[in-house]
Design a protein around this motif. Structure first.
Motif, PDB file in Angstrom:
ATOM      1  N   SER A 172       0.811  -1.217   0.000  1.00  0.00           N
ATOM      2  CA  SER A 172       0.000   0.000   0.000  1.00  0.00           C
ATOM      3  C   SER A 172       0.844   1.267   0.000  1.00  0.00           C
ATOM      4  O   SER A 172       0.331   2.374  -0.155  1.00  0.00           O
ATOM      5  N   GLN A 173       2.140   1.126   0.165  1.00  0.00           N
ATOM      6  CA  GLN A 173       3.030   2.281   0.211  1.00  0.00           C
ATOM      7  C   GLN A 173       3.922   2.315  -1.028  1.00  0.00           C
ATOM      8  O   GLN A 173       4.032   1.341  -1.768  1.00  0.00           O
ATOM      9  N   VAL A 174       4.574   3.461  -1.263  1.00  0.00           N
ATOM     10  CA  VAL A 174       5.639   3.517  -2.262  1.00  0.00           C
ATOM     11  C   VAL A 174       6.755   2.634  -1.751  1.00  0.00           C
ATOM     12  O   VAL A 174       7.227   2.791  -0.617  1.00  0.00           O
ATOM     13  N   THR A 175       7.171   1.678  -2.548  1.00  0.00           N
ATOM     14  CA  THR A 175       8.098   0.680  -2.025  1.00  0.00           C
ATOM     15  C   THR A 175       9.198   0.351  -3.024  1.00  0.00           C
ATOM     16  O   THR A 175       9.148   0.770  -4.187  1.00  0.00           O
ATOM     17  N   HIS A 176      10.177  -0.393  -2.554  1.00  0.00           N
ATOM     18  CA  HIS A 176      11.347  -0.741  -3.352  1.00  0.00           C
ATOM     19  C   HIS A 176      11.659  -2.226  -3.178  1.00  0.00           C
ATOM     20  O   HIS A 176      11.223  -2.854  -2.223  1.00  0.00           O
ATOM     21  N   VAL A 177      12.453  -2.755  -4.102  1.00  0.00           N
ATOM     22  CA  VAL A 177      12.802  -4.169  -4.055  1.00  0.00           C
ATOM     23  C   VAL A 177      13.783  -4.445  -2.924  1.00  0.00           C
ATOM     24  O   VAL A 177      14.796  -3.764  -2.780  1.00  0.00           O
ATOM     25  N   ASP A 178      13.464  -5.458  -2.133  1.00  0.00           N
ATOM     26  CA  ASP A 178      14.387  -5.926  -1.099  1.00  0.00           C
ATOM     27  C   ASP A 178      15.212  -7.098  -1.619  1.00  0.00           C
ATOM     28  O   ASP A 178      16.408  -7.184  -1.376  1.00  0.00           O
ATOM     29  N   ALA A 179      14.544  -8.027  -2.346  1.00  0.00           N
ATOM     30  CA  ALA A 179      15.255  -9.194  -2.865  1.00  0.00           C
ATOM     31  C   ALA A 179      14.407  -9.886  -3.914  1.00  0.00           C
ATOM     32  O   ALA A 179      13.194  -9.677  -4.000  1.00  0.00           O
ATOM     33  N   THR A 180      15.050 -10.715  -4.738  1.00  0.00           N
ATOM     34  CA  THR A 180      14.356 -11.582  -5.679  1.00  0.00           C
ATOM     35  C   THR A 180      14.208 -12.957  -5.041  1.00  0.00           C
ATOM     36  O   THR A 180      15.160 -13.491  -4.470  1.00  0.00           O
ATOM     37  N   ILE A 181      13.004 -13.513  -5.131  1.00  0.00           N
ATOM     38  CA  ILE A 181      12.693 -14.782  -4.476  1.00  0.00           C
ATOM     39  C   ILE A 181      12.811 -15.929  -5.469  1.00  0.00           C
ATOM     40  O   ILE A 181      12.313 -15.847  -6.591  1.00  0.00           O
ATOM     41  N   ASP A 182      13.436 -17.008  -5.044  1.00  0.00           N
ATOM     42  CA  ASP A 182      13.523 -18.204  -5.876  1.00  0.00           C
ATOM     43  C   ASP A 182      12.130 -18.804  -6.034  1.00  0.00           C
ATOM     44  O   ASP A 182      11.485 -19.157  -5.057  1.00  0.00           O
ATOM     45  N   ARG A 183      11.674 -18.930  -7.274  1.00  0.00           N
ATOM     46  CA  ARG A 183      10.314 -19.417  -7.528  1.00  0.00           C
ATOM     47  C   ARG A 183      10.258 -20.923  -7.773  1.00  0.00           C
ATOM     48  O   ARG A 183       9.185 -21.470  -8.038  1.00  0.00           O
ATOM     49  N   GLU A 184      11.379 -21.609  -7.677  1.00  0.00           N
ATOM     50  CA  GLU A 184      11.490 -22.993  -8.121  1.00  0.00           C
ATOM     51  C   GLU A 184      10.411 -23.898  -7.533  1.00  0.00           C
ATOM     52  O   GLU A 184       9.820 -24.717  -8.229  1.00  0.00           O
ATOM     53  N   ALA A 185      10.126 -23.779  -6.241  1.00  0.00           N
ATOM     54  CA  ALA A 185       9.169 -24.683  -5.602  1.00  0.00           C
ATOM     55  C   ALA A 185       7.901 -23.960  -5.159  1.00  0.00           C
ATOM     56  O   ALA A 185       7.164 -24.471  -4.324  1.00  0.00           O
ATOM     57  N   LEU A 186       7.626 -22.789  -5.743  1.00  0.00           N
ATOM     58  CA  LEU A 186       6.481 -21.993  -5.319  1.00  0.00           C
ATOM     59  C   LEU A 186       5.277 -22.207  -6.243  1.00  0.00           C
ATOM     60  O   LEU A 186       5.426 -22.239  -7.469  1.00  0.00           O
TER      61      LEU A 186
END
Length: 236
Positions: free
Chosen positions: A148-162
């Motif tokens: 809900s806020q102006v935000t920025h990337v903290d990290a990229t998440i591994d999607r392999e098992a998601l």
């Protein structure tokens, strides 16, 4: 596979519209929830349907009058887990512990008979149950701040098992009721039925379903659902 259908439909859907719950939004010649019900109403393996409604729901009676079969109602709760638990209690006097329960979102109008057949085939012999889901294909980013806020990337998440969870979620009656009762009595609030099952140490099966089994959350989703249904030749 003989089963009972539970649809929690007590939510107000304020992200969609403050004036109308999303399940009652017009979609083609009917409403979102009528599309969500249609596949199950037409299935001879569906032994009964319970819809959990908010107190004073004024829209449901007109929809119930148009149904092709009798649909029971249960008192909806503050959260989804309360509504599903109440619906299961409505069924308790006549279902067996190992009977199947399918829980489907009232706002998923694009579910197909093809995926219903897939669920029944893949879960028929499973001791616990499982859910429709889709392996994630997009790159995932974790944000520093809330969405809900102006935000920025903290990290990229591994999607392999998601996977992206969808509905129906299909579990044995006794397994599901005990899991929900245990979670609620402990003050824990599962976001879906599978999470309540997971908290008991059991592992629901993931069944890969169609990507167009979307949930209507915003007005844009409603437009997309209309487009999806408009391209289909099978009766939903």
């Amino acid at each position: 596979m003989r089963y009972y259908l539970v649809i929690p439909a007590a939510g107000s859907g304020r992200r969609f519209s403050p004036a109308q719950p999303k399940q009652y939004a017009p979609l083609g010649s009917s409403t979102v929830i009528e599309h969500a019900l249609g596949v199950f109403e037409a299935d001879p393996d569906c032994a009964g349907i319970v819809v959990a409604l908010a107190a004073g729901d004024a829209a449901w009676p007109a929809i119930a009058a148009r149904r092709t079969r009798l649909i029971e109602t249960a008192e909806g709760g503050e959260q989804r887990a309360h509504s599903v638990r109440n619906a299961l209690r409505t069924l308790a006097a006549r279902v067996r512990d190992d009977d199947w329960i399918m829980v489907h979102d009232a706002a998923r109008p694009c579910f197909t008979a093809t995926d219903l057949a897939l669920l029944k085939r893949e879960l028929a012999a499973h001791p616990v149950g499982g859910l429709l889901a889709m392996p994630l294909a997009d790159t995932l980013k974790r944000a520093l701040e809330p969405a809900s806020q102006v935000t920025h990337v903290d990290a990229t998440i591994d999607r392999e098992a998601l996977w992206r969870a969808a509905t129906p979620q299909v579990f044995r009656f006794g397994v599901l009721l005990r899991a929900l009762e245990s979670a609620l009595s402990a003050g824990r609030m599962p976001t879906d039925e599978a999470q309540a099952i997971e908290w008991t140490g059991q592992r629901p099966r993931l069944v890969a379903g169609r990507a167009d089994n979307i949930k209507v959350t915003t007005a844009d989703d409603l437009v997309l659902a209309g487009a999806i249904l408009g391209t289909r030749t099978e009766k939903i």
